[in-house]
Design an enzyme around this catalytic site. Sequence first.
Site, PDB file in Angstrom:
ATOM      1  N   SER A   1       0.626 -70.443   4.896  1.00 49.97           N
ATOM      2  CA  SER A   1      -0.654 -69.762   5.071  1.00 49.97           C
ATOM      3  C   SER A   1      -1.768 -70.792   5.147  1.00 49.97           C
ATOM      4  O   SER A   1      -1.564 -71.974   4.898  1.00 49.97           O
ATOM      5  CB  SER A   1      -0.909 -68.787   3.920  1.00 49.97           C
ATOM      6  OG  SER A   1      -0.860 -69.471   2.680  1.00 49.97           O
ATOM      7  N   GLY A   2      -2.977 -70.309   5.486  1.00 47.64           N
ATOM      8  CA  GLY A   2      -4.148 -71.169   5.500  1.00 47.64           C
ATOM      9  C   GLY A   2      -4.137 -72.243   6.568  1.00 47.64           C
ATOM     10  O   GLY A   2      -4.834 -73.253   6.436  1.00 47.64           O
TER      11      GLY A   2
ATOM     12  N   ARG B   1      -2.891 -58.520   4.067  1.00 47.23           N
ATOM     13  CA  ARG B   1      -3.816 -58.696   2.946  1.00 47.23           C
ATOM     14  C   ARG B   1      -5.239 -58.655   3.478  1.00 47.23           C
ATOM     15  O   ARG B   1      -5.460 -58.638   4.688  1.00 47.23           O
ATOM     16  CB  ARG B   1      -3.570 -60.055   2.267  1.00 47.23           C
ATOM     17  CG  ARG B   1      -3.640 -61.220   3.255  1.00 47.23           C
ATOM     18  CD  ARG B   1      -3.675 -62.566   2.594  1.00 47.23           C
ATOM     19  NE  ARG B   1      -3.549 -63.660   3.537  1.00 47.23           N
ATOM     20  CZ  ARG B   1      -4.535 -64.121   4.299  1.00 47.23           C
ATOM     21  NH1 ARG B   1      -5.724 -63.552   4.258  1.00 47.23           N
ATOM     22  NH2 ARG B   1      -4.339 -65.124   5.119  1.00 47.23           N
TER      23      ARG B   1
END
Length: 412
Positions: A160-161, A284
Amino acid sequence: MTRRAFILVEGHPRGNGLRYVQGAKRLGLHPITLSADPTQYDYLGEERSEAIHVDTENLDALIRECCQLRATYDIAGITGFTDVDETTYATIGKLCRHFDLPGPNPASIERCCDKFAQRQLLEEGGVPIPAYRLAANATDVESSAAEIGLPVIVKPAVGSGSMGVRLCRNADELAEHTIYLLGGKHVWRSSPKILVEEFAQGPYYCAEIMGNEVIGISTADLGRPPHFVFRQFTFPALLTNDEHERIVDVSLSCLRALDLGWGPTNIEFRWTKRGPVVIEVNPRLGGAPDPQLIQLAYGVDLITEHVKLAIGEECDLRRCHSQTAAARYLVPDRDGTLDWIGGDSRAAAVPGVAEVKLYVKPKTPIIRKGDYRDWIGHVVAASPSLARTEAILQRAVDSIDWSITPFSTLRE
Protein backbone atom coordinates in the site's frame (compact mmCIF):
# COMPACT_ATOMS: atom_id res chain seq x y z
CA MET A 1 -26.23 2.89 32.74
CA THR A 2 -23.24 1.22 31.06
CA ARG A 3 -21.12 3.61 29.01
CA ARG A 4 -21.10 2.97 25.24
CA ALA A 5 -17.56 2.52 23.93
CA PHE A 6 -16.36 2.78 20.35
CA ILE A 7 -13.21 0.76 19.63
CA LEU A 8 -10.65 2.15 17.18
CA VAL A 9 -7.92 -0.18 15.95
CA GLU A 10 -4.89 1.87 14.97
CA GLY A 11 -4.04 2.97 11.47
CA HIS A 12 -1.39 5.38 10.20
CA PRO A 13 0.03 8.00 12.63
CA ARG A 14 -0.65 10.77 10.08
CA GLY A 15 -4.09 9.46 9.32
CA ASN A 16 -7.69 10.05 10.28
CA GLY A 17 -7.46 8.89 13.91
CA LEU A 18 -8.17 12.27 15.49
CA ARG A 19 -11.27 12.76 13.34
CA TYR A 20 -12.56 9.31 14.32
CA VAL A 21 -12.07 10.11 18.01
CA GLN A 22 -13.90 13.42 17.56
CA GLY A 23 -16.63 11.82 15.46
CA ALA A 24 -17.25 9.15 18.11
CA LYS A 25 -17.49 11.80 20.82
CA ARG A 26 -20.01 13.80 18.76
CA LEU A 27 -22.23 10.72 18.75
CA GLY A 28 -21.99 10.39 22.53
CA LEU A 29 -19.57 7.45 22.40
CA HIS A 30 -16.44 6.83 24.48
CA PRO A 31 -13.60 6.21 21.97
CA ILE A 32 -10.90 3.72 22.96
CA THR A 33 -7.85 3.32 20.72
CA LEU A 34 -6.11 -0.05 20.57
CA SER A 35 -2.50 0.40 19.48
CA ALA A 36 0.85 -1.34 19.53
CA ASP A 37 2.33 2.07 20.39
CA PRO A 38 -0.20 4.62 21.68
CA THR A 39 2.57 7.23 22.18
CA GLN A 40 2.73 7.85 18.42
CA TYR A 41 -0.71 9.50 18.49
CA ASP A 42 -0.19 12.98 19.97
CA TYR A 43 -3.89 13.83 19.84
CA LEU A 44 -4.83 11.13 22.37
CA GLY A 45 -3.44 13.25 25.20
CA GLU A 46 -4.94 16.44 23.82
CA GLU A 47 -8.36 14.81 23.50
CA ARG A 48 -7.98 12.98 26.84
CA SER A 49 -8.93 9.87 24.92
CA GLU A 50 -8.36 6.39 26.32
CA ALA A 51 -5.76 4.15 24.65
CA ILE A 52 -4.68 0.58 25.36
CA HIS A 53 -1.41 -1.10 24.37
CA VAL A 54 -2.08 -4.30 22.42
CA ASP A 55 -0.59 -6.20 19.47
CA THR A 56 -2.98 -5.03 16.74
CA GLU A 57 -1.69 -7.64 14.29
CA ASN A 58 -2.83 -10.43 16.61
CA LEU A 59 -6.56 -11.13 16.26
CA ASP A 60 -6.67 -13.26 19.42
CA ALA A 61 -5.05 -10.46 21.44
CA LEU A 62 -7.62 -7.98 20.12
CA ILE A 63 -10.48 -10.33 20.99
CA ARG A 64 -9.13 -10.79 24.53
CA GLU A 65 -8.80 -7.03 25.01
CA CYS A 66 -12.34 -6.36 23.76
CA CYS A 67 -13.70 -9.12 26.02
CA GLN A 68 -12.06 -7.42 29.00
CA LEU A 69 -13.49 -4.06 27.95
CA ARG A 70 -16.99 -5.54 27.79
CA ALA A 71 -16.82 -6.05 31.55
CA THR A 72 -16.86 -2.25 31.90
CA TYR A 73 -18.39 -0.92 28.69
CA ASP A 74 -21.11 -1.64 26.19
CA ILE A 75 -19.10 -1.96 22.97
CA ALA A 76 -21.25 -0.15 20.41
CA GLY A 77 -18.95 -0.64 17.44
CA ILE A 78 -15.45 -1.34 16.19
CA THR A 79 -13.53 0.13 13.28
CA GLY A 80 -10.08 1.52 12.46
CA PHE A 81 -8.49 4.58 10.95
CA THR A 82 -8.31 2.53 7.70
CA ASP A 83 -5.86 4.93 6.07
CA VAL A 84 -3.16 2.79 4.51
CA ASP A 85 -3.07 -0.81 5.70
CA GLU A 86 -5.92 -2.91 4.31
CA THR A 87 -4.70 -6.01 6.18
CA THR A 88 -5.54 -4.27 9.46
CA TYR A 89 -9.00 -3.52 8.10
CA ALA A 90 -9.48 -7.23 7.33
CA THR A 91 -8.60 -8.00 10.96
CA ILE A 92 -11.17 -5.41 12.06
CA GLY A 93 -13.76 -7.20 9.93
CA LYS A 94 -13.01 -10.46 11.75
CA LEU A 95 -13.20 -8.69 15.09
CA CYS A 96 -16.63 -7.29 14.19
CA ARG A 97 -17.83 -10.75 13.12
CA HIS A 98 -16.63 -12.24 16.43
CA PHE A 99 -18.66 -9.74 18.47
CA ASP A 100 -21.63 -9.72 16.06
CA LEU A 101 -21.16 -6.04 15.21
CA PRO A 102 -21.58 -4.27 11.85
CA GLY A 103 -18.40 -4.29 9.79
CA PRO A 104 -16.76 -5.10 6.47
CA ASN A 105 -16.63 -8.61 5.02
CA PRO A 106 -13.10 -9.79 5.98
CA ALA A 107 -12.91 -12.27 3.07
CA SER A 108 -13.66 -9.48 0.57
CA ILE A 109 -11.06 -7.22 2.18
CA GLU A 110 -8.41 -9.95 2.07
CA ARG A 111 -9.08 -10.64 -1.61
CA CYS A 112 -8.54 -6.93 -2.31
CA CYS A 113 -5.27 -6.93 -0.35
CA ASP A 114 -3.80 -9.33 -2.93
CA LYS A 115 -3.67 -7.12 -6.02
CA PHE A 116 -3.30 -10.14 -8.33
CA ALA A 117 -6.45 -11.76 -6.89
CA GLN A 118 -8.15 -8.37 -7.14
CA ARG A 119 -7.16 -8.06 -10.81
CA GLN A 120 -8.53 -11.54 -11.56
CA LEU A 121 -11.90 -10.79 -9.95
CA LEU A 122 -12.19 -7.42 -11.70
CA GLU A 123 -11.36 -9.06 -15.04
CA GLU A 124 -13.98 -11.75 -14.45
CA GLY A 125 -16.49 -8.99 -13.64
CA GLY A 126 -15.84 -7.23 -16.94
CA VAL A 127 -14.17 -4.22 -15.30
CA PRO A 128 -11.65 -2.36 -17.53
CA ILE A 129 -8.16 -2.89 -16.10
CA PRO A 130 -4.58 -2.77 -17.43
CA ALA A 131 -2.98 -5.92 -18.83
CA TYR A 132 -1.16 -7.71 -15.99
CA ARG A 133 1.04 -10.70 -15.10
CA LEU A 134 2.20 -12.24 -11.81
CA ALA A 135 5.93 -12.80 -11.32
CA ALA A 136 7.86 -14.63 -8.61
CA ASN A 137 11.43 -14.03 -9.81
CA ALA A 138 13.55 -11.91 -12.15
CA THR A 139 12.99 -14.21 -15.13
CA ASP A 140 9.21 -13.96 -14.68
CA VAL A 141 9.41 -10.17 -14.45
CA GLU A 142 11.43 -9.95 -17.66
CA SER A 143 9.17 -12.29 -19.64
CA SER A 144 6.01 -10.58 -18.30
CA ALA A 145 7.32 -7.17 -19.36
CA ALA A 146 8.16 -8.55 -22.81
CA GLU A 147 4.62 -9.94 -23.22
CA ILE A 148 2.93 -6.71 -22.12
CA GLY A 149 5.42 -4.35 -23.74
CA LEU A 150 7.46 -1.57 -22.16
CA PRO A 151 6.87 0.70 -20.33
CA VAL A 152 5.34 -1.29 -17.47
CA ILE A 153 4.45 -0.73 -13.84
CA VAL A 154 6.25 -3.10 -11.49
CA LYS A 155 5.00 -3.35 -7.91
CA PRO A 156 4.48 -5.75 -4.99
CA ALA A 157 1.28 -7.76 -5.32
CA VAL A 158 0.60 -7.01 -1.65
CA GLY A 159 1.32 -3.52 -0.38
CA SER A 160 0.00 0.00 0.00
CA GLY A 161 0.93 3.67 -0.10
CA SER A 162 2.72 3.30 -3.49
CA MET A 163 5.61 1.59 -1.68
CA GLY A 164 7.73 -0.39 -4.14
CA VAL A 165 5.74 0.89 -7.15
CA ARG A 166 7.79 2.07 -10.13
CA LEU A 167 7.42 2.81 -13.81
CA CYS A 168 10.03 0.86 -15.74
CA ARG A 169 10.62 2.43 -19.15
CA ASN A 170 13.48 0.26 -20.38
CA ALA A 171 15.35 -2.97 -19.65
CA ASP A 172 17.82 -1.30 -17.29
CA GLU A 173 15.09 0.23 -15.11
CA LEU A 174 13.26 -3.10 -15.11
CA ALA A 175 16.35 -4.98 -13.92
CA GLU A 176 17.19 -2.30 -11.34
CA HIS A 177 13.75 -2.31 -9.76
CA THR A 178 13.52 -6.11 -9.81
CA ILE A 179 16.79 -6.28 -7.88
CA TYR A 180 15.43 -3.70 -5.43
CA LEU A 181 12.25 -5.70 -4.80
CA LEU A 182 13.86 -9.12 -4.58
CA GLY A 183 17.30 -8.21 -3.24
CA GLY A 184 16.37 -7.51 0.36
CA LYS A 185 15.79 -3.74 0.25
CA HIS A 186 12.01 -3.94 0.04
CA VAL A 187 10.28 -5.20 3.19
CA TRP A 188 7.80 -7.97 2.33
CA ARG A 189 4.99 -8.78 4.74
CA SER A 190 4.33 -12.03 2.90
CA SER A 191 6.13 -14.21 0.35
CA PRO A 192 7.44 -12.05 -2.53
CA LYS A 193 4.98 -11.76 -5.43
CA ILE A 194 5.42 -9.08 -8.08
CA LEU A 195 2.73 -7.63 -10.30
CA VAL A 196 3.81 -6.45 -13.75
CA GLU A 197 1.22 -4.20 -15.39
CA GLU A 198 0.59 -2.22 -18.53
CA PHE A 199 1.22 1.49 -17.94
CA ALA A 200 -2.26 3.00 -18.23
CA GLN A 201 -1.66 6.59 -19.31
CA GLY A 202 -4.05 9.47 -18.80
CA PRO A 203 -5.50 11.79 -16.14
CA TYR A 204 -5.81 10.35 -12.64
CA TYR A 205 -9.17 10.21 -10.84
CA CYS A 206 -10.28 8.72 -7.56
CA ALA A 207 -13.82 7.83 -6.44
CA GLU A 208 -14.73 7.97 -2.75
CA ILE A 209 -17.61 5.63 -1.93
CA MET A 210 -19.71 4.85 1.13
CA GLY A 211 -21.77 1.70 0.84
CA ASN A 212 -22.99 1.68 -2.78
CA GLU A 213 -22.98 5.44 -3.22
CA VAL A 214 -20.22 7.44 -4.93
CA ILE A 215 -19.84 10.52 -2.74
CA GLY A 216 -17.23 12.39 -4.76
CA ILE A 217 -14.60 12.05 -7.47
CA SER A 218 -11.24 13.78 -7.16
CA THR A 219 -8.38 14.42 -9.53
CA ALA A 220 -4.71 14.40 -8.59
CA ASP A 221 -1.35 15.69 -9.72
CA LEU A 222 1.62 13.40 -9.33
CA GLY A 223 5.36 13.98 -9.28
CA ARG A 224 7.64 13.07 -12.15
CA PRO A 225 8.16 9.41 -13.09
CA PRO A 226 9.40 6.81 -12.41
CA HIS A 227 7.70 7.11 -9.00
CA PHE A 228 4.13 8.04 -8.16
CA VAL A 229 4.25 10.61 -5.37
CA PHE A 230 1.01 12.57 -5.14
CA ARG A 231 1.44 16.35 -5.08
CA GLN A 232 -2.18 17.50 -4.94
CA PHE A 233 -5.74 16.19 -4.62
CA THR A 234 -8.73 18.28 -5.73
CA PHE A 235 -12.48 17.73 -5.14
CA PRO A 236 -14.48 17.72 -7.32
CA ALA A 237 -12.72 16.66 -10.51
CA LEU A 238 -13.75 18.66 -13.57
CA LEU A 239 -15.73 16.04 -15.50
CA THR A 240 -18.50 16.11 -18.05
CA ASN A 241 -21.77 14.42 -17.06
CA ASP A 242 -20.88 11.49 -19.32
CA GLU A 243 -17.40 11.10 -17.81
CA HIS A 244 -18.85 11.25 -14.30
CA GLU A 245 -21.47 8.61 -15.11
CA ARG A 246 -18.89 6.29 -16.64
CA ILE A 247 -16.67 6.47 -13.56
CA VAL A 248 -19.68 5.85 -11.31
CA ASP A 249 -20.78 2.87 -13.43
CA VAL A 250 -17.30 1.31 -13.36
CA SER A 251 -17.05 1.96 -9.60
CA LEU A 252 -20.27 0.07 -8.95
CA SER A 253 -19.03 -2.76 -11.19
CA CYS A 254 -15.93 -2.97 -8.97
CA LEU A 255 -18.06 -3.31 -5.85
CA ARG A 256 -20.05 -6.14 -7.40
CA ALA A 257 -16.96 -7.94 -8.70
CA LEU A 258 -15.18 -7.77 -5.33
CA ASP A 259 -18.24 -8.35 -3.13
CA LEU A 260 -17.84 -4.98 -1.43
CA GLY A 261 -20.57 -2.48 -0.59
CA TRP A 262 -20.42 -2.12 3.19
CA GLY A 263 -18.67 0.99 4.45
CA PRO A 264 -16.01 3.01 2.63
CA THR A 265 -14.22 2.16 -0.62
CA ASN A 266 -11.63 4.18 -2.51
CA ILE A 267 -11.12 3.42 -6.25
CA GLU A 268 -8.28 4.82 -8.36
CA PHE A 269 -8.59 5.31 -12.14
CA ARG A 270 -6.71 6.49 -15.16
CA TRP A 271 -8.74 7.95 -18.02
CA THR A 272 -7.21 6.30 -21.09
CA LYS A 273 -8.23 5.96 -24.73
CA ARG A 274 -10.56 3.21 -23.50
CA GLY A 275 -12.15 5.51 -20.94
CA PRO A 276 -11.83 4.89 -17.17
CA VAL A 277 -9.43 2.05 -16.37
CA VAL A 278 -9.23 0.82 -12.78
CA ILE A 279 -5.76 1.03 -11.27
CA GLU A 280 -6.64 -0.14 -7.79
CA VAL A 281 -9.58 -0.74 -5.48
CA ASN A 282 -8.86 0.09 -1.84
CA PRO A 283 -11.52 -1.38 0.49
CA ARG A 284 -11.22 1.46 2.98
CA LEU A 285 -11.59 5.19 3.42
CA GLY A 286 -9.11 7.37 1.54
CA GLY A 287 -6.15 8.53 3.60
CA ALA A 288 -5.99 11.91 5.31
CA PRO A 289 -6.86 14.55 4.33
CA ASP A 290 -9.34 13.06 1.79
CA PRO A 291 -12.29 12.90 4.24
CA GLN A 292 -11.65 16.53 5.20
CA LEU A 293 -11.65 17.54 1.52
CA ILE A 294 -14.99 15.78 0.99
CA GLN A 295 -16.47 17.58 3.97
CA LEU A 296 -15.19 20.94 2.69
CA ALA A 297 -16.34 20.26 -0.88
CA TYR A 298 -19.73 18.65 -0.24
CA GLY A 299 -20.57 19.04 3.45
CA VAL A 300 -20.54 15.26 3.97
CA ASP A 301 -18.64 14.08 7.06
CA LEU A 302 -17.64 10.60 5.90
CA ILE A 303 -15.87 9.73 9.14
CA THR A 304 -18.85 10.47 11.39
CA GLU A 305 -21.11 8.65 8.93
CA HIS A 306 -18.72 5.67 8.98
CA VAL A 307 -18.91 5.63 12.79
CA LYS A 308 -22.72 5.66 12.53
CA LEU A 309 -22.59 2.70 10.16
CA ALA A 310 -20.28 0.80 12.53
CA ILE A 311 -22.73 1.18 15.42
CA GLY A 312 -25.70 0.13 13.31
CA GLU A 313 -27.19 3.54 12.64
CA GLU A 314 -28.28 4.95 9.28
CA CYS A 315 -25.89 7.16 7.29
CA ASP A 316 -26.78 10.62 6.05
CA LEU A 317 -24.81 11.18 2.84
CA ARG A 318 -26.77 14.18 1.53
CA ARG A 319 -24.64 17.02 0.18
CA CYS A 320 -25.06 20.34 2.00
CA HIS A 321 -23.03 22.62 -0.26
CA SER A 322 -20.63 22.73 -3.22
CA GLN A 323 -17.09 24.09 -3.08
CA THR A 324 -13.70 23.27 -4.56
CA ALA A 325 -11.40 21.79 -1.92
CA ALA A 326 -7.78 20.80 -2.47
CA ALA A 327 -4.76 19.53 -0.56
CA ARG A 328 -1.20 20.33 -1.62
CA TYR A 329 1.57 18.12 -0.25
CA LEU A 330 4.98 19.50 0.66
CA VAL A 331 7.66 17.37 -0.99
CA PRO A 332 11.44 18.00 -0.64
CA ASP A 333 13.64 18.07 -3.74
CA ARG A 334 16.72 16.53 -2.11
CA ASP A 335 17.92 14.12 0.57
CA GLY A 336 19.76 15.36 3.63
CA THR A 337 19.22 16.69 7.12
CA LEU A 338 16.33 19.10 7.69
CA ASP A 339 17.92 22.18 9.23
CA TRP A 340 14.69 24.06 9.82
CA ILE A 341 11.11 24.34 8.61
CA GLY A 342 8.65 27.16 9.27
CA GLY A 343 6.01 29.53 8.02
CA ASP A 344 3.12 27.23 8.88
CA SER A 345 1.45 29.87 11.06
CA ARG A 346 1.65 32.39 8.21
CA ALA A 347 0.20 29.82 5.82
CA ALA A 348 -2.64 28.99 8.23
CA ALA A 349 -3.54 32.70 8.42
CA VAL A 350 -4.22 32.91 4.66
CA PRO A 351 -8.01 33.32 4.17
CA GLY A 352 -9.52 30.12 2.79
CA VAL A 353 -6.89 27.80 4.31
CA ALA A 354 -8.55 25.05 6.36
CA GLU A 355 -5.48 23.24 7.65
CA VAL A 356 -1.69 23.35 7.63
CA LYS A 357 0.16 20.35 8.97
CA LEU A 358 3.90 19.67 9.12
CA TYR A 359 4.96 16.06 9.59
CA VAL A 360 8.64 16.57 10.42
CA LYS A 361 10.79 18.48 12.88
CA PRO A 362 14.24 20.08 12.48
CA LYS A 363 17.23 17.69 12.44
CA THR A 364 15.11 14.94 10.86
CA PRO A 365 16.99 12.94 8.17
CA ILE A 366 15.18 13.30 4.83
CA ILE A 367 15.55 10.21 2.62
CA ARG A 368 13.16 10.18 -0.33
CA LYS A 369 11.69 6.77 -1.14
CA GLY A 370 9.39 7.57 -4.05
CA ASP A 371 6.12 7.08 -2.15
CA TYR A 372 3.87 8.77 0.43
CA ARG A 373 6.72 8.74 2.97
CA ASP A 374 8.33 11.59 1.00
CA TRP A 375 5.67 14.05 2.19
CA ILE A 376 6.78 16.45 4.92
CA GLY A 377 3.45 18.26 5.29
CA HIS A 378 0.29 19.45 3.59
CA VAL A 379 -1.95 22.47 3.16
CA VAL A 380 -5.73 22.23 2.72
CA ALA A 381 -7.85 25.03 1.24
CA ALA A 382 -11.39 25.53 -0.03
CA SER A 383 -13.35 28.21 -1.88
CA PRO A 384 -16.30 28.52 -4.30
CA SER A 385 -14.06 28.12 -7.39
CA LEU A 386 -11.09 26.08 -8.60
CA ALA A 387 -9.09 29.17 -9.60
CA ARG A 388 -9.57 30.76 -6.19
CA THR A 389 -8.67 27.55 -4.33
CA GLU A 390 -5.50 27.17 -6.41
CA ALA A 391 -4.52 30.77 -5.64
CA ILE A 392 -5.11 30.27 -1.91
CA LEU A 393 -3.05 27.07 -1.90
CA GLN A 394 -0.18 28.70 -3.77
CA ARG A 395 -0.08 31.69 -1.44
CA ALA A 396 -0.09 29.42 1.61
CA VAL A 397 2.56 27.05 0.26
CA ASP A 398 4.77 30.02 -0.67
CA SER A 399 4.63 31.05 3.01
CA ILE A 400 6.27 27.79 4.10
CA ASP A 401 9.99 27.28 3.70
CA TRP A 402 12.64 24.85 4.83
CA SER A 403 16.35 24.13 4.49
CA ILE A 404 17.95 20.73 3.86
CA THR A 405 21.69 20.17 4.05
CA PRO A 406 22.66 17.30 1.70
CA PHE A 407 24.34 14.34 3.40
CA SER A 408 27.38 14.68 1.11
CA THR A 409 27.92 18.26 2.37
CA LEU A 410 27.73 17.08 5.98
CA ARG A 411 30.44 14.46 5.37
CA GLU A 412 32.88 16.91 3.79
